[in-house]
Every structure is written in C-alpha cells, then in structure tokens.
Design an enzyme around this catalytic site. Structure first.
Site, short mmCIF file in Angstrom:
data_model
loop_
_atom_site.label_atom_id
_atom_site.label_comp_id
_atom_site.label_asym_id
_atom_site.label_seq_id
_atom_site.Cartn_x
_atom_site.Cartn_y
_atom_site.Cartn_z
N ASP A 112 -1.99 -4.12 0.92
CA ASP A 112 -2.55 -5.23 1.68
C ASP A 112 -1.52 -5.81 2.64
O ASP A 112 -1.61 -6.98 3.00
CB ASP A 112 -3.06 -6.32 0.73
CG ASP A 112 -1.94 -6.91 -0.12
OD1 ASP A 112 -0.86 -6.29 -0.20
OD2 ASP A 112 -2.15 -7.98 -0.71
N LYS A 163 6.92 -16.86 -6.28
CA LYS A 163 6.23 -18.10 -5.85
C LYS A 163 6.91 -19.38 -6.34
O LYS A 163 6.34 -20.15 -7.14
CB LYS A 163 4.77 -18.07 -6.27
CG LYS A 163 4.00 -16.90 -5.67
CD LYS A 163 2.51 -17.02 -5.86
CE LYS A 163 1.75 -15.88 -5.21
NZ LYS A 163 1.89 -14.57 -5.80
N ASP A 222 1.11 -10.21 5.25
CA ASP A 222 0.14 -9.73 4.27
C ASP A 222 -1.21 -10.28 4.72
O ASP A 222 -1.27 -11.15 5.59
CB ASP A 222 0.53 -10.09 2.83
CG ASP A 222 0.21 -11.52 2.45
OD1 ASP A 222 -0.10 -12.30 3.35
OD2 ASP A 222 0.28 -11.83 1.27
P1 GTP Z 1 -5.97 -11.79 -4.88
O1 GTP Z 1 -7.00 -11.67 -5.98
O2 GTP Z 1 -6.55 -12.39 -3.63
O3 GTP Z 1 -4.70 -12.44 -5.33
O4 GTP Z 1 -5.56 -10.32 -4.44
P2 GTP Z 1 -5.07 -9.00 -5.24
O5 GTP Z 1 -4.87 -9.26 -6.68
O6 GTP Z 1 -5.97 -7.90 -4.84
O7 GTP Z 1 -3.72 -8.75 -4.51
P3 GTP Z 1 -2.19 -9.03 -4.86
O8 GTP Z 1 -1.62 -9.63 -3.65
O9 GTP Z 1 -2.00 -9.71 -6.16
O10 GTP Z 1 -1.72 -7.52 -5.05
C1 GTP Z 1 -0.82 -6.83 -4.22
C2 GTP Z 1 -1.28 -5.37 -4.10
O11 GTP Z 1 -1.46 -4.77 -5.39
C3 GTP Z 1 -2.62 -5.25 -3.39
O12 GTP Z 1 -2.54 -4.17 -2.47
C4 GTP Z 1 -3.62 -4.99 -4.48
O13 GTP Z 1 -4.70 -4.16 -4.07
C5 GTP Z 1 -2.78 -4.27 -5.53
N1 GTP Z 1 -3.23 -4.60 -6.89
C6 GTP Z 1 -3.34 -5.85 -7.42
N2 GTP Z 1 -3.82 -5.78 -8.66
C7 GTP Z 1 -4.03 -4.45 -8.93
C8 GTP Z 1 -4.54 -3.74 -10.08
O14 GTP Z 1 -4.90 -4.32 -11.11
N3 GTP Z 1 -4.60 -2.38 -9.97
C9 GTP Z 1 -4.23 -1.69 -8.86
N4 GTP Z 1 -4.35 -0.35 -8.85
N5 GTP Z 1 -3.75 -2.34 -7.75
C10 GTP Z 1 -3.65 -3.69 -7.80
#
Ligand code: GTP
Length: 365
Positions: A112, A163, A222
């Site tokens: 992302d 954070k 991001d």
């Molecule tokens: P929010 O719910 O809006 O916080 O977003 P997010 O949890 O999808 O994104 P976050 O910024 O926490 O994660 C950073 C990256 O890791 C992103 O590209 C997500 O798609 C990926 N990611 C987050 N959680 C998972 C997971 O449980 N499994 C996998 N395969 N990827 C994850």
C-alpha cells in the site's frame, strides 16, 4: 544466476479506506489511473527483481488475478494467509519462507505504499553491512502516524517505536514500508501465527543491534487514508509529464494538472481540474465542475453536477445537478438521483441509491 525475490504484503483489510476498499484491496487502488501494484511491478522489473511473492488472502488473490495487471516480466507467485486467519504484517513473511528460500537476501514491500526507492541500492547497502534486516527510512513532517527510527552514526537503528504519541518521536525518520532481510530472519519469526513486524519484531531487532536503516529522499506516500490517496495522486499529477488527455473534447476547459484515461468523454462548458484524475471510459456531461478529485473508471457524471475534493468509485451514476461536498467517498455502483446535494465528509457504501439530500457528514451503509 542469483535471483532477487520480493514479498509484497497485500492481504490487509484496509479498514481506513472503506467504503472503497470494500470492493478492492489497497494495492489495486488506481494511482494516476494505474493500479498501485502495477507501479510496484514496474519498479521491480527496472531493478531486475525477477520474482514477486504476493502475500494475500483468498479474496485479494481473486481480485488481483481478475485485474490482469501487466507484470513487466516479473514472475508472480501467491502465498495465501489461512482462511479467516489474517497473519498481520509479519506472519505472511514467515509463511512465504519456502518460496523465498535461503540463498539470498530478499525484499519485503508493503503493498500500500508508493515509494520511489532504488531497490538495487538498498539491497547493496544491506549486503555491505552484512545486516540481518535493513529498513528504508524517509523523512516526514509528522512521524506520529508511522514507525519511527532513531539511528546511530553507522546507520544502525538503536530504537524503533511504532506510532509514538504526537510530539514524542525522537526523530522524523519513518519506516517507508520497504525492507531487505537476510534469510536468517526466518529464525526470529514465529510460524503459523499472526504478528506485527513493526510492533513485535523491529523493536527487538533494534535492541539487539541487528536492524539497519537506509535513508532515501525520493517520492513517498502510503495510501492508508483517503486524504493520503488523494495526495499521492496530486503529487504525481504535478511530477509526471505528458499526462494523457481525452481525445476529441472541444469546448470544455481543462485546468491543469488533469489526467484522463482511455475513452473519457467530456461535454461542453464543463471545467475539469486542477488536480483531477478521471478513470477509463468515464462519461462527463455538460456544464460539470470537477476539481481536486479522483474518479474511478466507467462512472457517469451528468450535466450540471459539481464535485470537489472527493473520491468517486467505479461505475457510479451521478444525476443531473448533483452537488457533492468536500471530503466525500462514494463507493462503487452508487446511484445518486438528479438534484441531490451531498454535504461535506459523507461516505456512501457500494451500490446504494441516494434519492434525498444528505445534509450532514455521515456514512451511508
Ligand atoms: P488498515 O485496516 O486501514 O489499517 O489497513 P491494513 O491493515 O490493510 O494495512 P496496514 O497499513 O496495517 O498494512 C501494511 C501492509 O501489510 C498492507 O499492504 C497490507 O495489505 C498488508 N497486510 C496487513 N495485514 C495483513 C495480513 O493480515 N495479511 C497479509 N497477507 N497482509 C497484510
């Protein structure tokens, strides 16, 4: 020949980007009319990274495959989180262990993030230090939303804080979501469970002196929140030259910068821009006003509509004379009836039909 591999984390739920993320994963959000993942593949290919392992969930895998994104010769493999058991930002890396192998350091990218990182340079820096883990770091004004790194002189990270409360961050150097790991990292990662790299692994590696930072000052954003998504589109609108323009449009006014994808039609006396991205096959009527907005593909915007600082999903229908306030997010397939006014900061979930004015900020589900 050595093959560098990249694991792309793409299986999160993107809750902060709802309702647009109800129907697509973050990595497929269009940045200047191109899915973010396509920008990532392009950059991987440029740096001769030949294999990408997409760490996904079942739904994301299907959506990515359906989109048929050009892969620029990068071989794609999928590593799926177990059903109903998202593995967080760390578990998917461990899960991809066998696909990654043990021969070479490998990249991990948050799916992302738009980051103008020179992958070759960060991998070289990692190898020079013979590091276990290297994180790309960039400077931002407000580090409180991110993981913050405190460096020693030789770029070792002595502290990593995820954070930190506003005003308490020791530096403004943040985790840019691009990492290089040596295969030995797998020994520090638990198998078959969800965990966070940022909260559980990086602080410990920093304490042990095994984490390095690599600074870069290229474009970085991001797309975690709608305003970030609008902002990166805006930044690229000003930095990419030769933005595509619709053909055969006459008598409408373009206030640059504006990007229009293939097949866009715009009626006379409409004013589009500045800072506006219009997706493929979108049809805009006469006397329409759109600025500071991103419109996804195949949407219809009827005569006399006005839209400002808003994101409009795919295949939306906006009736005649509709007014949409600032900061709105309109989900895919929404229909808004003629002459309806939508207040600032309204979100509308996919496929809703809106027949009356919406006078206050709300989320229509
Ligand atoms: P929010 O719910 O809006 O916080 O977003 P997010 O949890 O999808 O994104 P976050 O910024 O926490 O994660 C950073 C990256 O890791 C992103 O590209 C997500 O798609 C990926 N990611 C987050 N959680 C998972 C997971 O449980 N499994 C996998 N395969 N990827 C994850």
């Amino acid at each position: 020949m050595k093959t560098l591999k990249a694991v792309i984390l793409a299986g999160g739920f993107a809750t902060r980007l709802r309702p647009l993320s109800c129907t697509r994963p973050k990595t497929l959000f269009p940045i200047l009319n191109k899915p973010l993942l396509q920008w990532i593949f392009e950059r991987l290919a440029k740096h001769k990274i030949t294999e990408a392992i997409l760490a996904v969930n079942h739904q994301t895998e299907i959506m990515i495959k359906n989109q048929k994104i050009p892969n620029y010769g990068v071989k794609i493999k999928y590593s799926r989180d177990p059903p109903r058991k998202p593995l967080g930002t760390g578990g998917p890396i461990k899960k991809a262990e066998k696909l990654v192998g043990y021969k070479e350091p490998f990249l991990v990218l948050n799916g992302d993030i738009f980051a103008d990182v020179d992958y070759t340079e960060i991998v070289n820096a990692h190898k020079e230090k013979d590091a276990l883990a290297t994180i790309a770091l960039c400077r931002v004004k407000d580090p409180s939303r991110y993981g913050v790194a405190e460096l020693t002189e030789n770029n070792r990270i002595k502290r990593f804080i995820e954070k930190p409360p506003r005003g308490t961050a020791p530096t403004n150097l943040i985790n840019a979501g691009v990492y290089v790991f040596s295969p030995k990292i797998f020994e520090s990662l638990p198998r078959g469970k969800a965990f966070s790299m940022e909260r559980e692994i990086f602080p410990k590696l920093a304490e042990k002196g095994e984490l390095y930072g690599w600074l870069f000052d290229g474009l970085w954003s991001d797309i975690g929140k709608p305003e970030d998504f609008l902002e990166i589109n805006k930044v690229l609108l000003t930095s990419v030259s030769n933005l595509p323009k619709p053909r055969n449009v006459k008598k409408c006014k373009m206030e640059e910068p504006v990007a229009c994808d293939e097949g866009v039609k715009i009626g006379e006396n409409s004013t589009i821009g500045p800072y506006t991205v219009i997706g493929r096959e979108t049809v805009i009527g006469k006397n329409v006003r759109i600025k500071d907005s991103v419109i996804f593909p195949e949407t219809v915007i009827s005569d006399f509509a006005s839209i400002e600082n808003t994101i409009i999903g795919e295949k939306v229908f906006i009736g005649k004379g509709v007014k949409i306030g600032k900061g709105c997010i309109i989900g895919d397939h929404v229909k808004i009836k003629d002459h309806v006014s939508i207040a600032n900061n309204v979100s509308i979930c996919p496929a809703k039909e809106i027949t009356e004015n919406v006078l206050e900020p709300t989320c229509i589900i």
